[in-house]
Design a protein around this motif. Structure first.
Motif, PDB file in Angstrom:
ATOM      1  N   VAL A  16      26.955 -19.745   6.280  1.00 58.36           N
ATOM      2  CA  VAL A  16      27.767 -18.421   6.064  1.00 58.36           C
ATOM      3  C   VAL A  16      29.078 -18.262   7.106  1.00 58.36           C
ATOM      4  O   VAL A  16      30.316 -18.244   6.611  1.00 58.36           O
ATOM      5  CB  VAL A  16      27.057 -17.120   5.914  1.00 58.36           C
ATOM      6  CG1 VAL A  16      28.103 -16.014   5.888  1.00 58.36           C
ATOM      7  CG2 VAL A  16      26.224 -17.346   4.657  1.00 58.36           C
ATOM      8  N   LEU A  17      28.406 -18.744   8.341  1.00 60.61           N
ATOM      9  CA  LEU A  17      29.473 -18.489   9.350  1.00 60.61           C
ATOM     10  C   LEU A  17      30.465 -19.640   9.463  1.00 60.61           C
ATOM     11  O   LEU A  17      31.987 -19.274   9.587  1.00 60.61           O
ATOM     12  CB  LEU A  17      28.660 -18.582  10.762  1.00 60.61           C
ATOM     13  CG  LEU A  17      27.877 -17.240  10.956  1.00 60.61           C
ATOM     14  CD1 LEU A  17      27.009 -17.534  12.175  1.00 60.61           C
ATOM     15  CD2 LEU A  17      28.641 -15.852  11.237  1.00 60.61           C
ATOM     16  N   ALA A  18      30.155 -20.896   9.031  1.00 64.49           N
ATOM     17  CA  ALA A  18      31.229 -21.832   8.813  1.00 64.49           C
ATOM     18  C   ALA A  18      32.027 -21.796   7.847  1.00 64.49           C
ATOM     19  O   ALA A  18      33.375 -22.033   7.838  1.00 64.49           O
ATOM     20  CB  ALA A  18      30.439 -23.214   8.684  1.00 64.49           C
ATOM     21  N   SER A  19      31.726 -21.281   6.725  1.00 60.47           N
ATOM     22  CA  SER A  19      32.626 -21.098   5.640  1.00 60.47           C
ATOM     23  C   SER A  19      33.705 -19.740   5.938  1.00 60.47           C
ATOM     24  O   SER A  19      34.689 -19.822   5.641  1.00 60.47           O
ATOM     25  CB  SER A  19      31.902 -20.591   4.361  1.00 60.47           C
ATOM     26  OG  SER A  19      30.956 -19.530   4.397  1.00 60.47           O
ATOM     27  N   ALA A  20      32.900 -18.921   6.615  1.00 64.97           N
ATOM     28  CA  ALA A  20      33.918 -17.715   7.227  1.00 64.97           C
ATOM     29  C   ALA A  20      34.772 -18.197   8.097  1.00 64.97           C
ATOM     30  O   ALA A  20      36.009 -17.674   7.974  1.00 64.97           O
ATOM     31  CB  ALA A  20      33.015 -16.606   7.769  1.00 64.97           C
ATOM     32  N   ALA A  21      34.562 -19.210   9.101  1.00 67.57           N
ATOM     33  CA  ALA A  21      35.439 -19.433   9.981  1.00 67.57           C
ATOM     34  C   ALA A  21      36.477 -20.474   9.388  1.00 67.57           C
ATOM     35  O   ALA A  21      37.716 -20.369   9.578  1.00 67.57           O
ATOM     36  CB  ALA A  21      34.804 -20.302  10.995  1.00 67.57           C
ATOM     37  N   VAL A 172      31.120  -1.310   0.888  1.00 69.90           N
ATOM     38  CA  VAL A 172      30.116  -2.001   1.354  1.00 69.90           C
ATOM     39  C   VAL A 172      29.351  -3.143   0.577  1.00 69.90           C
ATOM     40  O   VAL A 172      29.293  -4.224   0.922  1.00 69.90           O
ATOM     41  CB  VAL A 172      29.011  -1.076   1.971  1.00 69.90           C
ATOM     42  CG1 VAL A 172      27.616  -1.658   2.502  1.00 69.90           C
ATOM     43  CG2 VAL A 172      29.265  -0.124   3.093  1.00 69.90           C
ATOM     44  N   ARG A 173      29.166  -2.732  -0.771  1.00 68.84           N
ATOM     45  CA  ARG A 173      28.624  -3.560  -1.583  1.00 68.84           C
ATOM     46  C   ARG A 173      29.498  -4.839  -1.931  1.00 68.84           C
ATOM     47  O   ARG A 173      29.093  -6.101  -1.711  1.00 68.84           O
ATOM     48  CB  ARG A 173      28.465  -3.026  -2.821  1.00 68.84           C
ATOM     49  CG  ARG A 173      27.726  -3.727  -4.104  1.00 68.84           C
ATOM     50  CD  ARG A 173      27.239  -3.054  -5.189  1.00 68.84           C
ATOM     51  NE  ARG A 173      28.289  -2.303  -5.924  1.00 68.84           N
ATOM     52  CZ  ARG A 173      28.250  -1.177  -6.040  1.00 68.84           C
ATOM     53  NH1 ARG A 173      27.392  -0.282  -5.298  1.00 68.84           N
ATOM     54  NH2 ARG A 173      29.533  -0.452  -6.458  1.00 68.84           N
ATOM     55  N   ASN A 174      30.853  -4.518  -2.133  1.00 73.94           N
ATOM     56  CA  ASN A 174      31.873  -5.771  -2.067  1.00 73.94           C
ATOM     57  C   ASN A 174      32.046  -6.664  -1.077  1.00 73.94           C
ATOM     58  O   ASN A 174      32.422  -7.757  -0.859  1.00 73.94           O
ATOM     59  CB  ASN A 174      33.374  -4.904  -2.541  1.00 73.94           C
ATOM     60  CG  ASN A 174      33.229  -4.801  -4.067  1.00 73.94           C
ATOM     61  OD1 ASN A 174      33.851  -5.629  -4.776  1.00 73.94           O
ATOM     62  ND2 ASN A 174      32.999  -3.746  -4.266  1.00 73.94           N
ATOM     63  N   TYR A 175      32.068  -6.032   0.340  1.00 67.70           N
ATOM     64  CA  TYR A 175      32.014  -6.824   1.433  1.00 67.70           C
ATOM     65  C   TYR A 175      30.821  -7.719   1.506  1.00 67.70           C
ATOM     66  O   TYR A 175      30.854  -8.726   1.925  1.00 67.70           O
ATOM     67  CB  TYR A 175      31.939  -5.866   2.670  1.00 67.70           C
ATOM     68  CG  TYR A 175      33.398  -5.547   3.284  1.00 67.70           C
ATOM     69  CD1 TYR A 175      33.978  -6.217   4.387  1.00 67.70           C
ATOM     70  CD2 TYR A 175      34.149  -4.711   2.583  1.00 67.70           C
ATOM     71  CE1 TYR A 175      35.174  -6.001   4.796  1.00 67.70           C
ATOM     72  CE2 TYR A 175      35.605  -4.507   3.051  1.00 67.70           C
ATOM     73  CZ  TYR A 175      36.010  -4.919   4.204  1.00 67.70           C
ATOM     74  OH  TYR A 175      37.535  -4.840   4.476  1.00 67.70           O
ATOM     75  N   ALA A 176      29.498  -7.194   1.171  1.00 66.34           N
ATOM     76  CA  ALA A 176      28.256  -7.906   1.370  1.00 66.34           C
ATOM     77  C   ALA A 176      28.352  -9.279   0.300  1.00 66.34           C
ATOM     78  O   ALA A 176      28.157 -10.146   0.691  1.00 66.34           O
ATOM     79  CB  ALA A 176      27.299  -7.091   0.931  1.00 66.34           C
ATOM     80  N   ARG A 177      28.894  -8.810  -0.935  1.00 67.34           N
ATOM     81  CA  ARG A 177      29.226  -9.818  -1.905  1.00 67.34           C
ATOM     82  C   ARG A 177      30.109 -10.964  -1.362  1.00 67.34           C
ATOM     83  O   ARG A 177      30.032 -12.174  -1.660  1.00 67.34           O
ATOM     84  CB  ARG A 177      29.712  -9.191  -3.324  1.00 67.34           C
ATOM     85  CG  ARG A 177      29.947 -10.141  -4.360  1.00 67.34           C
ATOM     86  CD  ARG A 177      30.629  -9.576  -5.591  1.00 67.34           C
ATOM     87  NE  ARG A 177      29.656  -8.434  -5.970  1.00 67.34           N
ATOM     88  CZ  ARG A 177      30.219  -7.198  -6.326  1.00 67.34           C
ATOM     89  NH1 ARG A 177      31.614  -6.909  -6.301  1.00 67.34           N
ATOM     90  NH2 ARG A 177      29.125  -6.282  -6.617  1.00 67.34           N
ATOM     91  N   GLU A 178      31.341 -10.528  -0.711  1.00 70.64           N
ATOM     92  CA  GLU A 178      32.233 -11.401  -0.266  1.00 70.64           C
ATOM     93  C   GLU A 178      31.567 -12.430   0.610  1.00 70.64           C
ATOM     94  O   GLU A 178      32.060 -13.449   0.929  1.00 70.64           O
ATOM     95  CB  GLU A 178      33.230 -10.771   0.434  1.00 70.64           C
ATOM     96  CG  GLU A 178      34.598 -11.524   0.917  1.00 70.64           C
ATOM     97  CD  GLU A 178      35.107 -12.305  -0.273  1.00 70.64           C
ATOM     98  OE1 GLU A 178      35.340 -13.551   0.184  1.00 70.64           O
ATOM     99  OE2 GLU A 178      35.190 -12.012  -1.411  1.00 70.64           O
TER     100      GLU A 178
END
Length: 211
Positions: A16-21, A172-178
Motif C-alpha cells: 500500500v505504501l509503495a503504491s501510494a509513493a 472517509v469511506r472514499n478515502y479508505a477505498r482509495e
C-alpha cells in the motif's frame, strides 16, 4: 501463527505504501484547484454514482469543476467517462444532461460508455479517443491516482481537485477505498492488461477539441 499474521500485515502495508509513493511521485506538481488549472484541449470527467438519472454529490462536484474550466476557455471539449450500464444508472447520460443544462454545447461533449474504472478511462482516452493532453477531474486522493494512470497511458495529464458538498462519512469511506485502489492500479500497470472493453478508434473528440 502470530508471526505469520504479522508478516502478512507487513507485506500488505508495504504494498500500500509503495503504491501510494508511486502515485505521489508521478502526480507531483500536477494536481490543482479548479481556479489554477492550466489549459488543455480536453477535460476528462470520471464517472461516479447517479440517482434517479441525476449525478450524486461526488459526480456533480466534478462536473461543476469541468464546467468552470470549459466556460473559462481553458478546455475546448469535455470527455465524460464512466459506466453507461452501471448499477446506479447510466452515468454518461446523467453527466451529459447535467452539462447541457449548465449551458455546455452538446456538440462539445463526448461520452465514453466503457470507462469502467480509472485505468480503463485513461487507457481508452489515449487509445480510443486519441487524447494526448488533458485535465482530469476527481476529488481528493483519487485525482492524483487518475493523473498517474493517465500519464502512464501516454497522456500529458494534470488533475483538478473538485469540491464536494458531501457528508463526512462518504468522504472517509472514499478515502479508505482509495488507499486500497492504489495497489490495484500498480498491478493493472504491471500486468499490461487492456481495458475491459476495447472498441475501434473514435476521432470525434479530436475533431471537437480542434473545432
Amino acid at each position: 501463527m502470530i508471526r505469520a499474521v504479522g508478516a502478512a500485515i507487513g507485506v500488505v502495508l508495504a504494498i500500500v505504501l509503495a503504491s501510494a509513493a508511486w502515485v505521489a511521485v508521478v502526480s507531483s506538481g500536477r494536481v490543482h484547484d479548479v481556479a489554477d488549472a492550466p489549459d488543455a484541449p480536453v477535460v476528462i470527467v470520471l464517472g461516479s454514482q447517479v440517482r434517479d438519472g441525476k449525478p450524486m454529490k461526488f459526480l456533480s462536484g466534478r462536473l461543476d469543476a469541468a464546467i468552470e474550466v470549459y466556460d473559462s476557455g481553458r478546455a475546448q471539449a469535455i470527455l465524460v467517462s464512466g459506466d453507461a450500464h452501471g448499477r446506479s444508472g447510466n452515468e454518461i447520460a446523467a453527466m451529459t444532461e447535467y452539462l447541457v443544462d449548465a449551458g455546455v454545447d452538446r456538440d462539445k461533449i463526448v461520452g465514453d460508455d466503457y470507462g469502467l474504472d480509472t485505468f480503463d478511462t485513461c487507457a481508452r482516452a489515449s487509445d480510443t479517443f486519441g487524447v494526448s493532453k488533458a485535465l482530469i477531474v476527481s476529488q481528493g486522493l483519487h485525482v492524483s491516482r487518475a493523473v498517474a494512470l493517465c500519464r502512464d497511458a501516454g497522456i500529458d495529464a494534470h488533475g483538478i481537485d473538485a469540491e464536494c458538498e458531501c457528508n463526512w462519512l462518504a468522504v472517509v469511506r472514499n478515502y479508505a477505498r482509495e488507499w486500497l485502489a492504489r495497489p490495484k492500479a500498480v498491478l493493472d500497470l504491471l500486468s499490461g492488461r487492456p481495458p475491459a472493453v476495447v472498441t475501434p478508434p473514435d476521432g470525434t473528440l479530436t475533431a471537437v477539441s480542434r473545432g
